[in-house]
Scaffold this active site. Sequence first.
Site, PDB file in Angstrom:
ATOM      1  N   CYS A  83       0.810  -1.278  -0.199  1.00 10.51           N
ATOM      2  CA  CYS A  83      -0.086   0.089   0.070  1.00 10.51           C
ATOM      3  C   CYS A  83       0.898   1.090  -0.013  1.00 10.51           C
ATOM      4  CB  CYS A  83      -0.956   0.019   1.412  1.00 10.51           C
ATOM      5  SG  CYS A  83      -2.080   1.501   1.181  1.00 10.51           S
ATOM      6  N   CYS A 141      -0.685   4.392   6.178  1.00 10.30           N
ATOM      7  CA  CYS A 141      -0.428   3.312   6.512  1.00 10.30           C
ATOM      8  C   CYS A 141       1.220   3.340   7.035  1.00 10.30           C
ATOM      9  CB  CYS A 141      -0.410   2.193   5.788  1.00 10.30           C
ATOM     10  SG  CYS A 141      -1.724   1.486   5.173  1.00 10.30           S
ATOM     11  N   CYS A 156      -0.274   4.183   0.397  1.00 12.13           N
ATOM     12  CA  CYS A 156      -0.987   5.374   0.893  1.00 12.13           C
ATOM     13  C   CYS A 156      -0.175   6.122   2.011  1.00 12.13           C
ATOM     14  CB  CYS A 156      -2.510   5.015   1.516  1.00 12.13           C
ATOM     15  SG  CYS A 156      -2.293   4.404   3.143  1.00 12.13           S
TER      16      CYS A 156
END
Length: 188
Positions: free
Chosen positions: A47, A52, A49
């Site tokens: 991920c 996180c 993003c």
Amino acid sequence: MTRLLHPSIQSSLRANDSFAGGVLTCKCQEKPVKVKIEGGIAHNHACGCTKCWKPEGAAFSVVAVAPSENVTVIANGDKLAVVDPSALIQRHACNECGTHLHGPVERDHAFRGLSFIHPELFGTNDWPAPSFAAFVSSVIEGGVDPSEMDGIRANLREVGLEPYDCLSPALMDFLATWTAKKNGVLAA
């Protein structure tokens, strides 16, 4: 420049469909937070993003989900605090080392009843490998130069992860189906 994707996926991926859970441990040397996960994990992915938790120097986190009823804090839970109470995923992080241990989804959403976890915190390498990369463009928001993106996407594909700028098609279909059922467009 080859950017570090994540230490657990940089060179190879492994499959393990028989993984039955374990204990996640934060990075504290003394009194680490421990969270027990009973049963398997699903939708493991890289991920990009900015919400996180990522290991130092990594452009991506590795995150999976487990049913929230299978997630139990078993040691030093008093050190956990929610990172952003307004976020959909209620990421519980150790207030000493900053490691995110679990993030339940508690409000009305297709992911309600799931907790997001970071499988590398199991301390073993027998958990299922990530199967895709999500929110790849978001690494730019975390400071990656846009000129690196073609190389990052190529590197992800080299290690067997298809890069998406959202979730995988199967998860996007799941979200859209949940929304359509909730809105009465599809029968529940």
